[in-house]
Motif scaffolding. Structure first.
Motif, PDB file in Angstrom:
ATOM      1  N   MET A 160       0.702  -1.067   0.226  1.00 42.77           N
ATOM      2  CA  MET A 160       0.077   0.064  -0.135  1.00 42.77           C
ATOM      3  C   MET A 160       0.792   1.297  -0.086  1.00 42.77           C
ATOM      4  N   PRO A 161       0.645   2.066  -0.910  1.00 43.56           N
ATOM      5  CA  PRO A 161       1.566   3.525  -0.970  1.00 43.56           C
ATOM      6  C   PRO A 161       1.206   4.362   0.216  1.00 43.56           C
ATOM      7  N   TYR A 162       2.070   5.132   0.572  1.00 41.25           N
ATOM      8  CA  TYR A 162       2.136   6.196   1.418  1.00 41.25           C
ATOM      9  C   TYR A 162       1.676   7.357   0.847  1.00 41.25           C
ATOM     10  N   LYS A 163       0.828   8.398   1.489  1.00 44.27           N
ATOM     11  CA  LYS A 163       0.617   9.559   1.287  1.00 44.27           C
ATOM     12  C   LYS A 163       1.023  10.726   2.261  1.00 44.27           C
ATOM     13  N   PHE A 164       2.169  11.346   1.847  1.00 46.11           N
ATOM     14  CA  PHE A 164       2.522  12.467   2.712  1.00 46.11           C
ATOM     15  C   PHE A 164       1.931  13.581   2.309  1.00 46.11           C
ATOM     16  N   LYS A 165       1.726  14.400   3.436  1.00 46.06           N
ATOM     17  CA  LYS A 165       1.067  15.714   3.010  1.00 46.06           C
ATOM     18  C   LYS A 165       1.461  16.694   4.089  1.00 46.06           C
ATOM     19  N   SER A 166       1.600  18.017   3.302  1.00 44.85           N
ATOM     20  CA  SER A 166       1.956  19.229   4.036  1.00 44.85           C
ATOM     21  C   SER A 166       1.067  20.423   3.267  1.00 44.85           C
ATOM     22  N   ARG A 167       0.992  21.404   4.141  1.00 44.64           N
ATOM     23  CA  ARG A 167       0.086  22.727   3.768  1.00 44.64           C
ATOM     24  C   ARG A 167       0.885  23.301   2.746  1.00 44.64           C
ATOM     25  N   ALA A 168       2.271  23.073   2.733  1.00 41.66           N
ATOM     26  CA  ALA A 168       3.279  23.868   2.036  1.00 41.66           C
ATOM     27  C   ALA A 168       3.435  23.288   0.534  1.00 41.66           C
ATOM     28  N   THR A 169       3.155  22.054   0.395  1.00 44.69           N
ATOM     29  CA  THR A 169       3.384  21.308  -0.970  1.00 44.69           C
ATOM     30  C   THR A 169       2.136  20.590  -1.330  1.00 44.69           C
ATOM     31  N   ALA A 170       2.088  20.058  -2.433  1.00 46.25           N
ATOM     32  CA  ALA A 170       1.186  19.269  -2.895  1.00 46.25           C
ATOM     33  C   ALA A 170       1.598  17.601  -2.411  1.00 46.25           C
ATOM     34  N   ASP A 171       0.572  16.755  -2.361  1.00 46.27           N
ATOM     35  CA  ASP A 171       0.731  15.463  -1.687  1.00 46.27           C
ATOM     36  C   ASP A 171       1.773  14.856  -2.472  1.00 46.27           C
ATOM     37  N   LEU A 172       2.515  14.112  -1.508  1.00 45.36           N
ATOM     38  CA  LEU A 172       3.547  13.194  -2.311  1.00 45.36           C
ATOM     39  C   LEU A 172       3.413  11.581  -2.135  1.00 45.36           C
ATOM     40  N   ILE A 173       3.151  11.043  -2.988  1.00 41.34           N
ATOM     41  CA  ILE A 173       2.900   9.724  -2.983  1.00 41.34           C
ATOM     42  C   ILE A 173       3.929   8.606  -3.326  1.00 41.34           C
ATOM     43  N   LEU A 193       5.851   4.669  -2.872  1.00 44.45           N
ATOM     44  CA  LEU A 193       5.544   3.299  -2.684  1.00 44.45           C
ATOM     45  C   LEU A 193       6.005   2.683  -1.222  1.00 44.45           C
ATOM     46  N   ASP A 194       5.309   1.619  -0.771  1.00 41.97           N
ATOM     47  CA  ASP A 194       5.680   1.238   0.554  1.00 41.97           C
ATOM     48  C   ASP A 194       6.932   1.015   0.928  1.00 41.97           C
ATOM     49  N   ALA A 195       7.822   0.324   0.386  1.00 37.87           N
ATOM     50  CA  ALA A 195       9.206  -0.166   0.370  1.00 37.87           C
ATOM     51  C   ALA A 195       9.919   1.082   0.669  1.00 37.87           C
ATOM     52  N   THR A 196       9.892   2.086  -0.309  1.00 39.59           N
ATOM     53  CA  THR A 196      10.678   3.302  -0.235  1.00 39.59           C
ATOM     54  C   THR A 196      10.231   4.227   1.103  1.00 39.59           C
ATOM     55  N   GLU A 200      12.060   4.972   8.540  1.00 37.34           N
ATOM     56  CA  GLU A 200      13.183   4.420   9.325  1.00 37.34           C
ATOM     57  C   GLU A 200      14.394   5.253   9.731  1.00 37.34           C
ATOM     58  N   ILE A 201      14.808   5.828   8.313  1.00 39.81           N
ATOM     59  CA  ILE A 201      15.932   6.808   8.322  1.00 39.81           C
ATOM     60  C   ILE A 201      15.706   7.923   9.701  1.00 39.81           C
ATOM     61  N   VAL A 202      14.735   8.481   9.425  1.00 40.53           N
ATOM     62  CA  VAL A 202      14.307   9.550  10.244  1.00 40.53           C
ATOM     63  C   VAL A 202      13.796   9.384  11.412  1.00 40.53           C
ATOM     64  N   GLY A 203      13.703   7.971  11.803  1.00 41.16           N
ATOM     65  CA  GLY A 203      13.395   7.547  13.153  1.00 41.16           C
ATOM     66  C   GLY A 203      11.974   7.472  13.473  1.00 41.16           C
ATOM     67  N   LYS A 204      11.081   7.416  12.465  1.00 37.11           N
ATOM     68  CA  LYS A 204       9.721   7.328  12.591  1.00 37.11           C
ATOM     69  C   LYS A 204       9.087   6.046  12.539  1.00 37.11           C
ATOM     70  N   ASP A 205       7.825   6.050  13.348  1.00 38.10           N
ATOM     71  CA  ASP A 205       7.333   4.541  13.171  1.00 38.10           C
ATOM     72  C   ASP A 205       6.613   4.365  12.055  1.00 38.10           C
ATOM     73  N   THR A 206       6.449   3.204  11.281  1.00 42.43           N
ATOM     74  CA  THR A 206       6.185   3.169   9.974  1.00 42.43           C
ATOM     75  C   THR A 206       4.746   2.425   9.850  1.00 42.43           C
TER      76      THR A 206
END
Length: 107
Positions: free
Chosen positions: A1-14, A16-19, A25-31
């Motif tokens: 399932m793809p991830y959809k990143f959102k910010s009020r400063a940019t358009a959404d970024l979709i 792929l799951d693995a990436t 994980e690199i930035v230390g966040k729960d997946t």
């Protein structure tokens, strides 16, 4: 399932799951489940991503040097694959633009 990143400063970024999981994980966040990188956390996230990119580039350069010294590789196979720098570019852009406007990034 793809991830959809959102910010009020940019358009959404979709992404792929693995990436997306690897970058989180690199930035230390729960997946698992939704999450947030606050505007205050963005500089640390950018530093972690840049450090990971530099480490991967060093590994690739070392592997390439070893391959050149051994001269066993197929010339067309050298440099294949998408680098971490290429994979992180849209996410890094989103983080930088979000930081500039003081906005959080969520998923």
């Amino acid at each position: 399932m793809p991830y959809k990143f959102k910010s009020r400063a940019t358009a959404d970024l979709i992404m792929l799951d693995a990436t997306a999981r690897r970058l989180l994980e690199i930035v230390g966040k729960d997946t698992e489940g939704p999450g947030i990188i606050t505007a205050e956390q963005i500089p640390g996230a950018l530093a972690a991503l840049e450090q990971a990119v530099r480490a991967e580039e060093a590994r690739r350069a070392e592997a390439q040097q070893d391959e050149d010294e051994q001269d066993h590789g197929d010339a067309t196979a050298k440099g294949e694959g998408v680098s971490l720098r290429q994979r992180t570019a849209p996410f890094v852009d989103m983080l930088k633009r979000s930081a500039a406007e003081g906005r959080d990034v969520t998923w």
